[in-house]
Design a protein around this motif. Structure first.
Motif, PDB file in Angstrom:
ATOM      1  N   TYR A  15      -6.507  -7.589  -5.430  1.00  0.00           N
ATOM      2  CA  TYR A  15      -5.468  -8.484  -4.910  1.00  0.00           C
ATOM      3  C   TYR A  15      -5.263  -9.679  -5.842  1.00  0.00           C
ATOM      4  O   TYR A  15      -4.122 -10.035  -6.172  1.00  0.00           O
ATOM      5  CB  TYR A  15      -5.840  -8.949  -3.504  1.00  0.00           C
ATOM      6  CG  TYR A  15      -6.176  -7.813  -2.581  1.00  0.00           C
ATOM      7  CD1 TYR A  15      -5.186  -7.144  -1.870  1.00  0.00           C
ATOM      8  CD2 TYR A  15      -7.492  -7.361  -2.440  1.00  0.00           C
ATOM      9  CE1 TYR A  15      -5.495  -6.083  -1.029  1.00  0.00           C
ATOM     10  CE2 TYR A  15      -7.812  -6.298  -1.617  1.00  0.00           C
ATOM     11  CZ  TYR A  15      -6.813  -5.657  -0.913  1.00  0.00           C
ATOM     12  OH  TYR A  15      -7.125  -4.592  -0.104  1.00  0.00           O
ATOM     13  N   SER A  30      -1.888  -0.171  -5.028  1.00  0.00           N
ATOM     14  CA  SER A  30      -2.437   1.073  -4.494  1.00  0.00           C
ATOM     15  C   SER A  30      -3.706   1.460  -5.234  1.00  0.00           C
ATOM     16  O   SER A  30      -3.923   1.064  -6.383  1.00  0.00           O
ATOM     17  CB  SER A  30      -1.392   2.188  -4.658  1.00  0.00           C
ATOM     18  OG  SER A  30      -1.935   3.463  -4.365  1.00  0.00           O
ATOM     19  N   ASN A  31      -4.516   2.282  -4.598  1.00  0.00           N
ATOM     20  CA  ASN A  31      -5.672   2.861  -5.268  1.00  0.00           C
ATOM     21  C   ASN A  31      -5.297   4.075  -6.106  1.00  0.00           C
ATOM     22  O   ASN A  31      -6.125   4.585  -6.860  1.00  0.00           O
ATOM     23  CB  ASN A  31      -6.734   3.257  -4.238  1.00  0.00           C
ATOM     24  CG  ASN A  31      -7.500   2.065  -3.702  1.00  0.00           C
ATOM     25  OD1 ASN A  31      -7.579   1.026  -4.348  1.00  0.00           O
ATOM     26  ND2 ASN A  31      -8.051   2.202  -2.504  1.00  0.00           N
ATOM     27  N   LYS A  85      -9.244  -1.025  -3.831  1.00  0.00           N
ATOM     28  CA  LYS A  85      -9.121  -1.857  -2.636  1.00  0.00           C
ATOM     29  C   LYS A  85     -10.116  -1.351  -1.594  1.00  0.00           C
ATOM     30  O   LYS A  85     -10.340  -0.147  -1.526  1.00  0.00           O
ATOM     31  CB  LYS A  85      -7.700  -1.765  -2.058  1.00  0.00           C
ATOM     32  CG  LYS A  85      -6.606  -2.292  -2.934  1.00  0.00           C
ATOM     33  CD  LYS A  85      -5.250  -2.232  -2.219  1.00  0.00           C
ATOM     34  CE  LYS A  85      -4.864  -0.830  -1.805  1.00  0.00           C
ATOM     35  NZ  LYS A  85      -3.625  -0.757  -1.005  1.00  0.00           N
ATOM     36  N   ASP A 138       0.872  -1.162   0.000  1.00  0.00           N
ATOM     37  CA  ASP A 138       0.000   0.000   0.000  1.00  0.00           C
ATOM     38  C   ASP A 138       0.916   1.220   0.000  1.00  0.00           C
ATOM     39  O   ASP A 138       2.054   1.155   0.485  1.00  0.00           O
ATOM     40  CB  ASP A 138      -0.884  -0.003   1.251  1.00  0.00           C
ATOM     41  CG  ASP A 138      -1.647   1.285   1.412  1.00  0.00           C
ATOM     42  OD1 ASP A 138      -2.495   1.574   0.544  1.00  0.00           O
ATOM     43  OD2 ASP A 138      -1.387   2.004   2.389  1.00  0.00           O
ATOM     44  N   ASP A 165      -7.084  -3.288   4.665  1.00  0.00           N
ATOM     45  CA  ASP A 165      -6.326  -3.678   3.473  1.00  0.00           C
ATOM     46  C   ASP A 165      -5.705  -5.063   3.677  1.00  0.00           C
ATOM     47  O   ASP A 165      -5.780  -5.946   2.804  1.00  0.00           O
ATOM     48  CB  ASP A 165      -5.236  -2.629   3.235  1.00  0.00           C
ATOM     49  CG  ASP A 165      -4.710  -2.615   1.808  1.00  0.00           C
ATOM     50  OD1 ASP A 165      -5.096  -3.482   1.003  1.00  0.00           O
ATOM     51  OD2 ASP A 165      -3.899  -1.726   1.503  1.00  0.00           O
ATOM     52  N   THR A 184       1.414   4.338   4.101  1.00  0.00           N
ATOM     53  CA  THR A 184       2.316   3.228   4.398  1.00  0.00           C
ATOM     54  C   THR A 184       3.728   3.538   3.923  1.00  0.00           C
ATOM     55  O   THR A 184       4.691   3.405   4.682  1.00  0.00           O
ATOM     56  CB  THR A 184       1.811   1.934   3.724  1.00  0.00           C
ATOM     57  OG1 THR A 184       0.505   1.622   4.208  1.00  0.00           O
ATOM     58  CG2 THR A 184       2.744   0.765   4.009  1.00  0.00           C
ATOM     59  N   THR A 212       3.999  -1.872  -5.913  1.00  0.00           N
ATOM     60  CA  THR A 212       2.846  -1.224  -5.294  1.00  0.00           C
ATOM     61  C   THR A 212       1.584  -2.031  -5.552  1.00  0.00           C
ATOM     62  O   THR A 212       1.474  -2.745  -6.551  1.00  0.00           O
ATOM     63  CB  THR A 212       2.617   0.191  -5.858  1.00  0.00           C
ATOM     64  OG1 THR A 212       2.169   0.086  -7.214  1.00  0.00           O
ATOM     65  CG2 THR A 212       3.882   1.028  -5.810  1.00  0.00           C
ATOM     66  N   ALA A 224       1.027  -2.957   4.693  1.00  0.00           N
ATOM     67  CA  ALA A 224       0.123  -1.812   4.789  1.00  0.00           C
ATOM     68  C   ALA A 224       0.025  -1.320   6.218  1.00  0.00           C
ATOM     69  O   ALA A 224       0.300  -2.054   7.170  1.00  0.00           O
ATOM     70  CB  ALA A 224      -1.269  -2.178   4.266  1.00  0.00           C
ATOM     71  N   HIS A 274      -2.919  -0.216   7.223  1.00  0.00           N
ATOM     72  CA  HIS A 274      -4.371  -0.206   7.366  1.00  0.00           C
ATOM     73  C   HIS A 274      -4.878  -1.635   7.476  1.00  0.00           C
ATOM     74  O   HIS A 274      -4.659  -2.457   6.573  1.00  0.00           O
ATOM     75  CB  HIS A 274      -5.019   0.495   6.173  1.00  0.00           C
ATOM     76  CG  HIS A 274      -4.390   1.822   5.861  1.00  0.00           C
ATOM     77  ND1 HIS A 274      -3.579   2.013   4.768  1.00  0.00           N
ATOM     78  CD2 HIS A 274      -4.414   2.997   6.537  1.00  0.00           C
ATOM     79  CE1 HIS A 274      -3.150   3.258   4.766  1.00  0.00           C
ATOM     80  NE2 HIS A 274      -3.637   3.876   5.826  1.00  0.00           N
TER      81      HIS A 274
END
Length: 267
Positions: A179, A142-143, A173, A19, A207, A23, A140, A202, A204
């Motif tokens: 994933y 990531s969003n 995510k 993430d 996640d 992160t 990565t 991450a 979070h």
């Protein structure tokens, strides 16, 4: 006789997926610094706390929207568009309208919105990533969109082997497709127990729990100000040495250098 050491839960991992926001990079300090510079440029009287509140509100809007869309809600899958929509809404609100008046030119708003492409890394990020890169594939998940992630890598010197964005698959995510798709493109398949040679890193918990369901090992990184929505029980366990027994988490580390030591780096 002392008990034998516990096996490394990351044994056999070949790929680490990271993430990014919170992160790998310190979005809060980076965005707040940009806002303070805008305040000076336009002679605004907002306090450091005001600018921090602005940054937190902007980020909160992003988190709420990505989670809603990940669960099937309507909205854009481009975070640049999302960040701009949230920004424009904020700049027309009673609290921030004076900033909106200062930033009424389109060029000024475009430039501010791109701050998310220019986030600075946490102090341990670069030494940790370079150490990990000697042993593993680092990428990565990531969003952030691909251009944002590439711009950020160039800005902060992040040495990724690959850049995966959930936008490549039209989701955010923690949608499971993000994933599974990243694992597919890395030729990572679950073994007969359902686990893989990949781990998600991450700050979070949501996640990591989603990554765990996809068969990934999971690493929780303690970062200041992240994961504000944790339960008191999970927060207590994650603050303990080793992280306690938190559902969805295999390893808890304080930073990336500690993570690198789990893979044999002695620096």
């Amino acid at each position: 006789m002392s008990a034998p050491p516990s096996p490394n839960p990351l044994h056999g991992v070949e790929v680490l997926l990271f993430d990014v926001f919170g992160t790998v990079v310190d979005w809060r300090s980076s965005v707040t610094k940009e806002l303070e510079n805008i305040g000076k440029r336009y002679f605004l009287n907002d306090s450091p706390q005001d600018w921090l509140d602005f940054a937190n509100e902007w980020r909160k809007g992003y988190m709420e929207n990505t989670r809603r869309i990940a669960e099937g809600g309507e909205g854009t899958n481009d975070v640049d568009i999302m960040h701009r929509e949230i920004l424009d809404t904020m700049l027309s609100s009673p609290r921030w309208s004076h900033i909106g008046e200062a930033l009424k030119e389109e060029k000024a708003r475009v430039e501010l919105n791109l701050v998310w492409h220019r986030l600075d890394a946490w102090p341990d990020t670069l030494p940790g990533l370079h150490a990990l890169k000697k042993h593993l594939i680092i990428a990565t998940l990531s969003n952030g969109n691909v251009r944002l992630l590439v711009d950020m890598a160039k800005h902060a010197g992040l040495p990724w082997d690959a850049v995966f964005s959930s936008a490549l698959w039209g989701v955010y995510k923690p949608n499971p497709l993000a994933y599974a798709s990243a694992l597919h493109h890395l030729s990572i398949v679950p073994n007969k127990e359902g686990t893989t040679k990949a781990a998600m890193v991450a700050a979070h918990l949501f996640d990591l729990r989603a990554a765990k369901k996809a068969g990934m090992r999971t690493v929780y990184v303690r970062r200041p100000g992240e994961d504000a929505g944790l339960s008191d029980e999970d927060r207590k366990k994650l603050s303990e040495s080793g992280g306690g027994n938190v559902d969805g988490v295999d390893v808890v580390v304080s930073d990336f250098k500690e993570l690198a030591r789990l893979f044999g780096d002695s620096e």
